[in-house]
Design a protein around this motif. Sequence first.
Motif, short mmCIF file in Angstrom:
data_model
loop_
_atom_site.label_atom_id
_atom_site.label_comp_id
_atom_site.label_asym_id
_atom_site.label_seq_id
_atom_site.Cartn_x
_atom_site.Cartn_y
_atom_site.Cartn_z
N ARG A 58 38.06 35.51 48.68
CA ARG A 58 37.42 36.20 47.56
C ARG A 58 36.24 35.45 46.96
N PHE A 59 36.17 34.14 47.19
CA PHE A 59 35.15 33.34 46.51
C PHE A 59 34.37 32.49 47.49
N LYS A 60 33.18 32.05 47.03
CA LYS A 60 32.41 31.09 47.83
C LYS A 60 31.99 29.94 46.92
N LYS A 61 31.61 28.85 47.54
CA LYS A 61 31.19 27.66 46.79
C LYS A 61 30.04 28.03 45.85
N GLY A 62 30.09 27.56 44.62
CA GLY A 62 29.01 27.84 43.67
C GLY A 62 29.24 29.08 42.82
N ASP A 63 30.25 29.90 43.18
CA ASP A 63 30.54 31.08 42.36
C ASP A 63 30.89 30.66 40.94
N GLN A 64 30.40 31.45 39.96
CA GLN A 64 30.75 31.20 38.56
C GLN A 64 31.99 32.03 38.25
N ILE A 65 33.03 31.38 37.75
CA ILE A 65 34.30 32.09 37.54
C ILE A 65 34.80 31.91 36.10
N PHE A 66 35.70 32.80 35.69
CA PHE A 66 36.48 32.57 34.47
C PHE A 66 37.95 32.73 34.84
N ALA A 67 38.82 31.97 34.18
CA ALA A 67 40.20 31.89 34.67
C ALA A 67 41.20 31.61 33.57
N PHE A 68 42.45 31.98 33.87
CA PHE A 68 43.60 31.69 33.01
C PHE A 68 44.41 30.62 33.72
N GLU A 123 43.61 31.91 44.89
CA GLU A 123 42.64 32.99 44.63
C GLU A 123 43.31 34.25 44.08
N ASP A 124 44.59 34.47 44.41
CA ASP A 124 45.29 35.64 43.89
C ASP A 124 46.49 35.20 43.08
N GLY A 125 46.33 35.15 41.76
CA GLY A 125 47.40 34.69 40.90
C GLY A 125 48.00 35.83 40.09
N GLN A 126 48.70 35.45 39.06
CA GLN A 126 49.44 36.39 38.23
C GLN A 126 49.59 35.75 36.85
N TYR A 127 49.53 36.55 35.77
CA TYR A 127 49.68 35.98 34.43
C TYR A 127 51.03 35.27 34.32
N PHE A 128 52.08 35.98 34.70
CA PHE A 128 53.44 35.41 34.65
C PHE A 128 54.19 35.86 35.90
N PRO A 129 54.96 35.04 36.59
CA PRO A 129 55.29 33.65 36.26
C PRO A 129 54.32 32.61 36.84
N LYS A 130 53.27 33.03 37.53
CA LYS A 130 52.46 32.02 38.22
C LYS A 130 51.51 31.27 37.30
N ASP A 131 51.14 31.91 36.16
CA ASP A 131 50.28 31.25 35.20
C ASP A 131 48.90 30.89 35.74
N CYS A 132 48.29 31.79 36.50
CA CYS A 132 46.92 31.54 36.93
C CYS A 132 46.28 32.84 37.41
N ILE A 133 45.11 33.13 36.89
CA ILE A 133 44.34 34.28 37.35
C ILE A 133 42.87 33.85 37.32
N MET A 134 42.12 34.29 38.34
CA MET A 134 40.71 33.89 38.38
C MET A 134 39.87 35.06 38.87
N SER A 135 38.71 35.26 38.26
CA SER A 135 37.77 36.29 38.72
C SER A 135 36.35 35.76 38.56
N LEU A 136 35.40 36.51 39.14
CA LEU A 136 34.00 36.13 38.94
C LEU A 136 33.65 36.34 37.48
N LYS A 137 32.90 35.43 36.89
CA LYS A 137 32.52 35.49 35.47
C LYS A 137 31.62 36.71 35.22
#
Length: 243
Positions: free
Chosen positions: A18-28, A44-58
């Motif tokens: 989903r991502f490449k080097k230099g991509d600007q992201i925002f994340a939990f 690259e593919d997380g979940q709010y709970f129980p994994k506690d991580c989500i990331m997307s392009l800013k």
Amino acid sequence: MGFDFAGEIQDLGKEVKRFKKGDQIFAFAGKNFGAYAEYNCLPEDGQYFPKDCIMSLKPSNMTYEEAAAVPSRGILALHFLKKGNIRNGQKVLIIGASGGTGTYAIQIAKYFGAEVTGVCSTTNIDMVKALGADNVIDYTKEEYPKRGEQYDFIFDATPFKKGNRKSLELRCKKALTRNGQFISVDNGTPKSGTEDLNFLKEIIEDRKMKSVIDKVFLMEQLPDAHRYIENGHKKGNVVVKIN
Ligand SMILES: NC(=O)c1ccc[n+]([C@@H]2O[C@H](COP(=O)([O-])OP(=O)(O)OC[C@H]3O[C@@H](n4cnc5c(N)ncnc54)[C@H](OP(=O)(O)O)[C@@H]3O)[C@@H](O)[C@H]2O)c1
């Protein structure tokens, strides 16, 4: 504790698609507390709970500071408004409308077509109106919910302790329409994943939602940032900047 962050991708695992080097992201980064680190490692593919991580392009129209504020509070607001099944024309009351979750909840509820009433203190009335609230109740001067008013959905987005939430719930339940719902921000945890953060990115780029940033602290001022947040009256969000 820092939940969210924004930054640039420095390196990638071999199988990342989903991502490449230099991509600007925002994340939990959730309770892993990685949000204050200079570098963080997330799947690259997380979940709010129980994994506690989500990331997307800013969102392309936000600064890093504005984007860093979005993930946890934006996802919380979206999650509880979806639970309320908000539809066009419904009347929604948001208590704590000037806080982190509340400022996003106003804008998302307006996006869903609701008539929004926000509850906040005197100094935040103009800000809450500017975010789209149709009506504002100043809790320092008036009782809420107002006597005689009925709402389809009441969202308690305050940082209240358990006992205070319960008495608020009892008061609010009397102001609900027949199928109306009351939900508190501590009532469950979102299970959502990337799709919710992507949705928020879309409505931000569509200029339907923005971040309210109260203060930006430097990393060296971290204790001051936490003291400021803990007084329970920040306007929107507080961001910590790593130089
Ligand atoms: N379910 C989950 O997974 C999850 C995850 C994270 C957080 N949370 C919960 O979400 C809560 C809210 O976090 P947040 O960062 O959005 O809060 P926040 O930014 O600190 O929000 C504070 C808001 O509460 C209002 N407020 C304070 N005292 C009030 C009073 N006496 N009457 C009415 N409103 C009052 C403030 O209004 P004024 O400033 O105008 O006074 C402000 O709008 C947290 O405390 C936590 O319990 C839940």
